[in-house]
Design a protein around this motif. Structure first.
Motif, PDB file in Angstrom:
ATOM      1  N   MET A 116      41.641  39.371  35.592  1.00 16.33           N
ATOM      2  CA  MET A 116      40.475  39.342  36.104  1.00 16.33           C
ATOM      3  C   MET A 116      40.087  40.854  36.366  1.00 16.33           C
ATOM      4  O   MET A 116      38.796  41.318  36.428  1.00 16.33           O
ATOM      5  CB  MET A 116      40.438  38.659  37.469  1.00 16.33           C
ATOM      6  CG  MET A 116      40.889  37.038  37.061  1.00 16.33           C
ATOM      7  SD  MET A 116      40.913  36.354  38.799  1.00 16.33           S
ATOM      8  CE  MET A 116      39.121  36.305  39.227  1.00 16.33           C
ATOM      9  N   THR A 117      40.858  41.518  36.847  1.00 18.69           N
ATOM     10  CA  THR A 117      40.351  43.009  37.003  1.00 18.69           C
ATOM     11  C   THR A 117      40.162  43.897  35.741  1.00 18.69           C
ATOM     12  O   THR A 117      39.325  44.877  35.633  1.00 18.69           O
ATOM     13  CB  THR A 117      41.315  43.998  37.636  1.00 18.69           C
ATOM     14  OG1 THR A 117      42.704  44.056  36.651  1.00 18.69           O
ATOM     15  CG2 THR A 117      42.272  43.221  38.691  1.00 18.69           C
ATOM     16  N   ILE A 118      40.404  43.262  34.555  1.00 19.06           N
ATOM     17  CA  ILE A 118      39.784  43.928  33.446  1.00 19.06           C
ATOM     18  C   ILE A 118      38.606  43.844  33.129  1.00 19.06           C
ATOM     19  O   ILE A 118      37.612  44.683  32.749  1.00 19.06           O
ATOM     20  CB  ILE A 118      40.634  43.393  32.006  1.00 19.06           C
ATOM     21  CG1 ILE A 118      42.267  43.806  32.325  1.00 19.06           C
ATOM     22  CG2 ILE A 118      40.000  43.780  30.988  1.00 19.06           C
ATOM     23  CD1 ILE A 118      42.969  43.014  31.178  1.00 19.06           C
ATOM     24  N   TRP A 123      37.895  47.373  41.747  1.00 16.33           N
ATOM     25  CA  TRP A 123      37.546  46.983  42.956  1.00 16.33           C
ATOM     26  C   TRP A 123      38.177  45.407  43.088  1.00 16.33           C
ATOM     27  O   TRP A 123      38.648  45.364  44.491  1.00 16.33           O
ATOM     28  CB  TRP A 123      36.153  46.952  43.136  1.00 16.33           C
ATOM     29  CG  TRP A 123      35.406  45.877  42.449  1.00 16.33           C
ATOM     30  CD1 TRP A 123      34.943  46.116  41.091  1.00 16.33           C
ATOM     31  CD2 TRP A 123      34.942  44.657  43.141  1.00 16.33           C
ATOM     32  NE1 TRP A 123      34.205  44.961  40.680  1.00 16.33           N
ATOM     33  CE2 TRP A 123      34.333  44.106  41.809  1.00 16.33           C
ATOM     34  CE3 TRP A 123      35.322  43.923  44.218  1.00 16.33           C
ATOM     35  CZ2 TRP A 123      33.843  42.800  41.878  1.00 16.33           C
ATOM     36  CZ3 TRP A 123      34.810  42.714  44.168  1.00 16.33           C
ATOM     37  CH2 TRP A 123      34.291  41.886  43.304  1.00 16.33           C
ATOM     38  N   LEU A 124      38.103  44.519  42.326  1.00 14.57           N
ATOM     39  CA  LEU A 124      38.465  43.268  42.569  1.00 14.57           C
ATOM     40  C   LEU A 124      40.133  43.180  42.815  1.00 14.57           C
ATOM     41  O   LEU A 124      40.413  42.308  43.831  1.00 14.57           O
ATOM     42  CB  LEU A 124      38.144  42.197  41.322  1.00 14.57           C
ATOM     43  CG  LEU A 124      38.484  40.826  41.746  1.00 14.57           C
ATOM     44  CD1 LEU A 124      37.397  40.310  42.546  1.00 14.57           C
ATOM     45  CD2 LEU A 124      38.304  39.996  40.220  1.00 14.57           C
ATOM     46  N   GLY A 125      40.857  44.247  42.076  1.00 17.54           N
ATOM     47  CA  GLY A 125      42.332  44.046  42.430  1.00 17.54           C
ATOM     48  C   GLY A 125      42.453  44.616  43.980  1.00 17.54           C
ATOM     49  O   GLY A 125      43.417  44.087  44.612  1.00 17.54           O
ATOM     50  N   LEU A 127      40.550  44.291  46.318  1.00 17.16           N
ATOM     51  CA  LEU A 127      40.019  43.363  47.167  1.00 17.16           C
ATOM     52  C   LEU A 127      40.923  42.148  47.447  1.00 17.16           C
ATOM     53  O   LEU A 127      41.302  41.665  48.575  1.00 17.16           O
ATOM     54  CB  LEU A 127      38.701  42.661  46.808  1.00 17.16           C
ATOM     55  CG  LEU A 127      38.228  41.605  47.794  1.00 17.16           C
ATOM     56  CD1 LEU A 127      37.878  41.925  49.020  1.00 17.16           C
ATOM     57  CD2 LEU A 127      36.832  40.986  47.225  1.00 17.16           C
ATOM     58  N   PHE A 128      41.396  41.680  46.364  1.00 16.32           N
ATOM     59  CA  PHE A 128      42.450  40.690  46.365  1.00 16.32           C
ATOM     60  C   PHE A 128      43.583  40.966  46.871  1.00 16.32           C
ATOM     61  O   PHE A 128      44.236  40.039  47.790  1.00 16.32           O
ATOM     62  CB  PHE A 128      42.761  40.190  44.871  1.00 16.32           C
ATOM     63  CG  PHE A 128      41.499  39.340  44.335  1.00 16.32           C
ATOM     64  CD1 PHE A 128      40.508  38.931  44.860  1.00 16.32           C
ATOM     65  CD2 PHE A 128      41.850  38.778  43.017  1.00 16.32           C
ATOM     66  CE1 PHE A 128      39.826  37.928  44.401  1.00 16.32           C
ATOM     67  CE2 PHE A 128      40.778  37.979  42.388  1.00 16.32           C
ATOM     68  CZ  PHE A 128      39.740  37.573  43.037  1.00 16.32           C
ATOM     69  N   ALA A 129      44.163  42.259  47.059  1.00 20.47           N
ATOM     70  CA  ALA A 129      45.492  42.687  47.501  1.00 20.47           C
ATOM     71  C   ALA A 129      44.833  42.585  49.231  1.00 20.47           C
ATOM     72  O   ALA A 129      46.005  42.299  49.765  1.00 20.47           O
ATOM     73  CB  ALA A 129      45.725  43.951  46.807  1.00 20.47           C
ATOM     74  N   LYS A 130      43.920  42.927  49.307  1.00 25.60           N
ATOM     75  CA  LYS A 130      43.599  42.859  50.939  1.00 25.60           C
ATOM     76  C   LYS A 130      43.734  41.700  51.573  1.00 25.60           C
ATOM     77  O   LYS A 130      43.627  41.538  52.658  1.00 25.60           O
ATOM     78  CB  LYS A 130      42.405  44.044  51.152  1.00 25.60           C
ATOM     79  CG  LYS A 130      42.527  45.263  50.589  1.00 25.60           C
ATOM     80  CD  LYS A 130      43.781  46.233  51.548  1.00 25.60           C
ATOM     81  CE  LYS A 130      43.735  47.685  51.179  1.00 25.60           C
ATOM     82  NZ  LYS A 130      44.946  48.199  51.630  1.00 25.60           N
ATOM     83  N   ILE A 131      43.265  40.877  50.751  1.00 25.45           N
ATOM     84  CA  ILE A 131      43.179  39.245  51.342  1.00 25.45           C
ATOM     85  C   ILE A 131      44.274  38.340  50.937  1.00 25.45           C
ATOM     86  O   ILE A 131      44.271  37.203  51.042  1.00 25.45           O
ATOM     87  CB  ILE A 131      41.933  38.504  51.078  1.00 25.45           C
ATOM     88  CG1 ILE A 131      41.673  38.337  49.690  1.00 25.45           C
ATOM     89  CG2 ILE A 131      40.728  39.453  51.665  1.00 25.45           C
ATOM     90  CD1 ILE A 131      40.427  37.825  49.090  1.00 25.45           C
TER      91      ILE A 131
END
Length: 463
Positions: A116-118, A123-125, A127-131
């Motif tokens: 998905m980050t590709i 930024w999505l990676g 964000l996903f890590a932070k949640i």
């Protein structure tokens, strides 16, 4: 992707409650913005069935009585909005009404596709890590880093774990693709790890279905989308003016589009990949059934083209073959450490870029298959409702956009929708653990039986 890249590193989860609070606060705004012209159709209402069940499960989880896995259907890209709203708004509200005390935040860890980050960006990676997200390479036999982290979260994580049992979206609210065994295997691993630690919590898996309905079907918007697709295919447009029995008017147009695309792709693989596609016409079957047979053969041929290039054997179902092809392509594109790239000569870098560009092109065969993985020629005929017309037409839109060279097509909007989230009956894994422990055969049978039970439960929740 025209250039080789450093390998895709594991993104460790680093939960931040402040980031989650910001995300949850913005949810109502995000849902409304989904109707902006540059974004997909919006969700105006979220209904929840059997939500009290989930309140009770979260109470047991926070009391240290159970470990919890939420097997949440993920049929399309809007699903996370409904899932986040369910946990952050609906469950706390119902808990207060019932007088059940839950510790905030009500949230979950979750698994997501590393790819998905590709297409979305780094930024999505972040964000996903932070949640609380854990990235997984779907095509690897064993993504050891991801599995290790997930097993840690299953027995000691602050939140339950959300897993999409189908492994990928299929674009259909009313078709559950064959489930992958990952949810079942994770559940038994959790029970195994708890037993080794002499802990007494039960392991619970709860199936959760999500289904979409258009609040006010906009046949005129569907008509405009079909006209666009007909123009893309060089077909004469057949705009519908009458509003009486629209399903009878639009169905032949979809059949014509499907027949055209199938014929074009069959000629494409026959002429340029030298593939023999046999005549599948049979006496006694309908046009729709014939289209289904031809489509399945075409998807098989398309995957064979990619598999032969990457040196893969034909093994497993269509979804499993797609995942292996994706991982093989990534291995050609994402190679080595960043420091290694700095020491490459121009010739070495050029050859890597060459292979990366060709791998990316070969993966298009797999992406085409992904678009049609759950499509049949009889789905609309069985129940000619607006939702099935819309979903099938949007799948055709995705496929045509990919053929035209648009890698991340933005779907046109077809109106306001509501999502219906149904909480299924919890399945106690601890009751099945003794059979799993017996031997390798018992473990395999237990995983298969639980996977089938989840499949049956999810299909039973479709209305």
């Amino acid at each position: 992707m025209q250039r080789a890249q450093p390998k895709l590193d594991f993104i460790p989860p680093s939960f931040n409650p402040h980031i989650l609070r910001l995300v949850n606060w913005s949810l109502p705004i995000l849902q409304r913005l989904r109707l902006q012209p540059w974004l997909p159709a919006g969700i105006s209402k979220i209904e929840t069935v059997n939500r009290e069940t989930l309140v009770n499960l979260y109470h047991q989880f926070q009391s240290g009585k159970i470990r919890l896995i939420l097997a949440f259907r993920h049929c399309e890209v809007d699903d996370p909005l409904s899932g986040l709203y369910l946990l952050s708004h609906t469950i706390p509200k119902i808990a207060r009404q019932q007088g059940v005390t839950l510790k905030a935040p009500i949230h979950s860890h979750f698994m997501y596709d590393r790819g998905m980050t590709i297409w979305a960006g780094d930024w999505l990676g972040w964000l996903f890590a932070k949640i609380g997200g854990v990235p997984v390479h779907r095509g690897k036999n064993l993504d050891l880093q991801a599995i290790k982290k997930i097993r840690e979260l299953l027995i000691d994580g602050q939140f339950p774990l959300v897993v999409a049992p189908e492994g990928a979206t299929n674009g259909h609210s009313e078709i559950v693709s064959p489930l992958e065994p990952g949810v079942a295997q994770l559940a038994f691993w959790c029970a195994e790890d708890l037993a080794k630690a002499n802990r007494v919590e039960s392991v619970i898996v709860v199936p959760i279905n999500i289904q979409y309905h258009y609040i006010n079907p906009q046949w005129s918007k569907l008509d405009r989308l079909l006209c666009k697709l007909e123009n893309d295919c060089g077909l004469s447009t057949q705009a519908v003016i009458s509003t009486e029995k629209p399903e009878e008017l639009y169905y032949p147009r979809l059949l014509r589009l499907g027949e055209y695309l199938l014929s074009e792709m069959e000629q494409f693989y026959s002429c340029f990949y030298h593939r023999h596609l046999p005549d599948l016409a049979q006496d006694g079957i309908s046009q729709e059934e014939n289209l289904t047979l031809r489509l399945q053969k075409l998807l098989d041929i398309s995957l064979q083209v990619g598999e032969e290039y990457f040196g893969l054997q034909k093994k497993g179902n269509i979804i499993e073959r797609c995942r292996r092809l994706e991982e093989a392509g990534w291995n050609y594109i994402y190679r080595g450490e960043p420091t290694e790239f700095k020491n490459l000569s121009p010739v070495q870098r050029g050859l890597r870029d060459w292979i990366a560009a060709e791998a990316d092109l070969r993966m298009l065969n797999m992406r085409l298959v992904e678009s049609f993985v759950a499509v049949t020629g009889t789905h609309i005929q069985e129940k000619p409702c607006f939702e099935r017309f819309a979903e099938t037409t949007l799948i055709l839109f995705d496929a045509i956009a990919r053929i035209k060279g648009t890698k991340n097509p933005r779907r046109p909007r077809l109106g306001w929708r509501k999502s219906r989230v149904t909480i299924g009956e919890p399945i106690n894994i601890s009751d099945r653990f003794s059979t799993y422990q017996k031997n390798r055969r018992g473990a395999k049978q237990s995983v298969a039986r639980l996977t089938q039970d989840l499949q049956t439960a999810l299909e039973a929740m479709i209305i």
